[in-house]
Design a protein around this motif. Structure first.
Motif, short mmCIF file in Angstrom:
data_model
loop_
_atom_site.label_atom_id
_atom_site.label_comp_id
_atom_site.label_asym_id
_atom_site.label_seq_id
_atom_site.Cartn_x
_atom_site.Cartn_y
_atom_site.Cartn_z
N VAL A 84 27.53 15.82 64.86
CA VAL A 84 27.19 14.69 66.17
C VAL A 84 27.69 13.22 66.64
O VAL A 84 28.17 13.10 67.55
N GLU A 85 27.90 12.82 65.55
CA GLU A 85 28.59 11.55 65.43
C GLU A 85 30.34 11.75 65.91
O GLU A 85 30.92 10.84 66.82
N LEU A 86 31.14 12.59 65.29
CA LEU A 86 32.37 13.76 65.84
C LEU A 86 32.35 13.67 67.37
O LEU A 86 33.25 13.30 67.94
N GLN A 87 31.22 14.56 67.74
CA GLN A 87 31.41 15.25 69.08
C GLN A 87 31.09 14.29 69.88
O GLN A 87 31.86 14.20 70.96
N ARG A 88 30.60 13.08 69.36
CA ARG A 88 30.34 12.09 70.58
C ARG A 88 31.34 11.50 70.79
O ARG A 88 32.06 10.54 71.21
N GLY A 99 38.91 8.25 82.52
CA GLY A 99 38.40 7.36 83.81
C GLY A 99 36.97 7.83 84.48
O GLY A 99 36.39 7.19 85.01
N ASP A 100 35.82 8.28 83.21
CA ASP A 100 34.79 8.62 83.09
C ASP A 100 33.79 7.14 82.87
O ASP A 100 32.74 7.58 82.28
N PHE A 101 33.67 6.16 83.57
CA PHE A 101 33.21 4.67 82.89
C PHE A 101 31.62 5.04 82.60
O PHE A 101 31.44 4.70 81.30
N ALA A 102 31.09 5.76 83.50
CA ALA A 102 29.93 6.27 83.71
C ALA A 102 29.15 6.87 82.49
O ALA A 102 28.64 6.60 82.05
N PHE A 103 29.96 7.71 81.99
CA PHE A 103 29.97 8.01 80.41
C PHE A 103 29.41 7.91 79.75
O PHE A 103 28.98 7.78 79.35
N LEU A 104 31.16 7.44 79.26
CA LEU A 104 31.43 6.41 78.01
C LEU A 104 30.48 5.13 78.01
O LEU A 104 29.33 5.58 76.57
N LYS A 105 29.36 4.40 79.77
CA LYS A 105 28.83 3.84 79.08
C LYS A 105 27.55 4.47 78.86
O LYS A 105 26.72 3.56 77.72
N ARG A 106 27.67 5.96 78.97
CA ARG A 106 26.09 5.86 78.39
C ARG A 106 26.45 6.90 76.87
O ARG A 106 25.10 5.69 75.92
N LEU A 107 27.40 7.30 76.79
CA LEU A 107 27.16 7.10 75.36
C LEU A 107 27.24 6.04 73.99
O LEU A 107 26.94 5.88 73.11
N LEU A 108 28.22 4.98 74.62
CA LEU A 108 28.09 3.37 73.89
C LEU A 108 26.55 2.91 73.94
O LEU A 108 26.38 2.17 72.69
N GLU A 110 24.35 4.85 74.04
CA GLU A 110 22.93 5.54 73.46
C GLU A 110 23.07 5.67 71.64
O GLU A 110 22.59 5.89 70.78
N ASP A 111 24.26 5.05 71.37
CA ASP A 111 25.00 4.78 69.99
C ASP A 111 25.98 3.74 70.25
O ASP A 111 27.17 3.20 70.21
N ALA A 112 24.87 2.66 68.94
CA ALA A 112 26.15 1.40 68.46
C ALA A 112 26.81 1.01 68.12
O ALA A 112 27.81 0.11 68.37
N GLU A 113 27.00 1.85 66.94
CA GLU A 113 28.81 1.88 66.35
C GLU A 113 29.09 3.52 66.70
O GLU A 113 30.60 2.97 65.98
N THR A 157 31.28 -4.34 74.53
CA THR A 157 30.05 -3.52 73.64
C THR A 157 30.33 -4.03 71.98
O THR A 157 29.91 -3.42 71.43
N GLY A 158 31.46 -4.90 71.11
CA GLY A 158 32.14 -4.54 70.44
C GLY A 158 33.05 -4.83 70.30
O GLY A 158 33.78 -4.62 68.55
N ALA A 159 33.65 -4.02 70.72
CA ALA A 159 35.36 -3.56 70.21
C ALA A 159 36.01 -4.37 69.93
O ALA A 159 36.47 -5.78 70.20
N ASP A 160 36.40 -4.34 68.33
CA ASP A 160 38.01 -5.50 68.00
C ASP A 160 39.13 -4.75 68.69
O ASP A 160 39.79 -4.30 68.72
N THR A 161 39.07 -6.59 69.44
CA THR A 161 40.41 -6.68 70.18
C THR A 161 41.55 -6.07 70.12
O THR A 161 42.62 -5.78 69.65
N ASP A 162 41.66 -7.19 68.17
CA ASP A 162 42.85 -6.50 67.64
C ASP A 162 43.13 -5.23 66.20
O ASP A 162 44.14 -5.75 65.90
N ALA A 163 41.76 -4.74 66.46
CA ALA A 163 42.25 -3.73 65.36
C ALA A 163 43.71 -2.75 65.91
O ALA A 163 43.67 -2.21 66.80
#
Length: 378
Positions: A84-88, A99-108, A110-113, A157-163
């Motif tokens: 499920v994590e890989l699917q997400r 460019g599906d902003f709404a769906f991406l936001k929903r996924l984020l 649902e899963d904080a990690e 949402t917490g992405a590492d800018t320089d990753a």
């Protein structure tokens, strides 16, 4: 016949993206020995045309998906069926690219990690890395109009800018954006770089140390992406003599010249010619550099002609540039200019063609037809 091949190739690419081994195998069997398959990409993928089509189909599919072996790709496909994590994660990547902003936001939500995870593919990209549209699966290299909003969402949402992803020996999202053509075409390269920098992206930690010395401005010009170099210089990107010449920064060129090795001086001369920085070229020639310097498969005249720098071409010819010097493809300034008129046309390429002819450039037998056609249609 050529049109049929192109159509079939497009279908085969889609089949490879979907992992359809039998369909890709059938395509290869349909076109054995086709010249297209001599392209370096296929050798990089591990294709061996002395082996059966099914073997090469596997090489093509696993390479397109960024896996070293078919076994790794097959394991990934199997894991994708139930993880499920890989699917997400894969769904989130598709949302970014589409460019599906709404769906991406929903996924984020649902899963904080999710925002911290990485792709299982060889590039190990984060979700934020995917916004760079560079160094990832070819069908995902696209920039939707709302990519700045998407990047902002990921950062907030917490992405590492320089990753870094593992593409190109290690590259941050800023490095990917700065060297990618897709944000340029979409008209959002600078706003996208800006949101990254405002969230702390370091332009001096954007590309691997063994790639253009770790200097992002050099990575840009070596990839044909001149558009962001002045922006990056204003935002603290390191500049050496080569970069200063490309920027046209005469003050920096003067300051850095004496300490630079001759290779850097000569490469700098070609960039200054390519981008039309006449005062910098004047300075470099006065310092003793040759107007006929040949380096990295080009010369000052060829570099200037390629980018359509009419005034620079005139000056270089006046300074004694060899009009028949060739590039690493064997093309002279005139031959290269004819190619540019069909493939890389700049506003002054037509005038450069006429100038070179008037200055005595040799017209090879098969060129006159193209010259006549260009003259007829402008």
């Amino acid at each position: 016949m050529a049109e049929v091949f192109v159509s079939d190739k497009a279908k085969a690419d889609e089949n490879a993206r979907n992992g359809e081994l039998e369909a890709v195998t059938a395509f290869l069997r349909r076109y054995p020995g086709h010249l297209h398959f001599k392209a370096p990409w296929y050798a990089e993928a591990g294709c061996d045309w002395s082996k059966p089509a099914a073997f090469n189909a596997k090489q093509i599919i696993k390479h397109k998906h960024w896996f070293v072996s078919w076994a790794e790709y097959a394991a990934f496909r199997e894991q994708l069926e139930s993880d499920v994590e890989l699917q997400r994660f894969e769904a989130a990547v598709n949302a970014i690219c589409d460019g599906d902003f709404a769906f991406l936001k929903r996924l984020l939500n649902e899963d904080a990690e999710l925002v911290q995870r990485r792709s299982l593919r060889g590039h190990r990209a984060t979700l934020l890395n995917y916004t760079g549209a560079n160094g990832i699966e070819d069908w995902r290299q696209k920039t939707p109009a709302n990519i700045v909003d998407i990047a902002r969402l990921l950062l907030e949402t917490g992405a590492d800018t320089d990753a870094w992803g593992d593409m190109y020996g290690g590259t941050s999202t800023l490095g990917l954006v700065a060297t990618s053509v897709h944000p340029v075409i979409a008209g959002v390269q600078e706003p996208l770089m800006d949101i990254l920098i405002r969230h702390g992206a370091d332009p001096n930690r954007a590309v691997a140390p063994n790639y253009t010395g770790g200097m992002l401005i050099l990575a840009c010009i070596h990839n044909g992406r001149y558009e962001p170099v002045h922006y990056l210089a204003r935002h603290g990107a390191k500049v050496d003599l080569e970069g200063a010449c490309a920027l046209g920064d005469l003050e920096k060129v003067r300051a850095l010249f004496d300490e630079a090795v001759s290779q850097k001086q000569n490469i700098g001369l070609t960039w200054a010619c390519q981008y039309g920085h006449i005062p910098v070229v004047d300075f470099l020639l006065e310092k003793g550099l040759s107007v006929n310097t040949a380096i990295n498969g080009t010369t000052p005249l060829l570099a200037a002609a390629f980018e359509g720098q009419l005034q620079m071409v005139i000056k270089l010819l006046d300074w004694g540039a060899d009009i028949e010097a060739v590039n690493d493809y064997g093309g002279t300034a005139l031959g290269q200019t004819l190619w540019c008129l069909y493939n890389h046309r700049c506003p002054d390429h037509l005038q450069i063609m006429e100038l070179l002819i008037n200055r005595g450039a040799i017209i090879k037998d098969d060129w006159q037809t193209y010259i006549n056609e260009i003259r007829a249609h402008g």
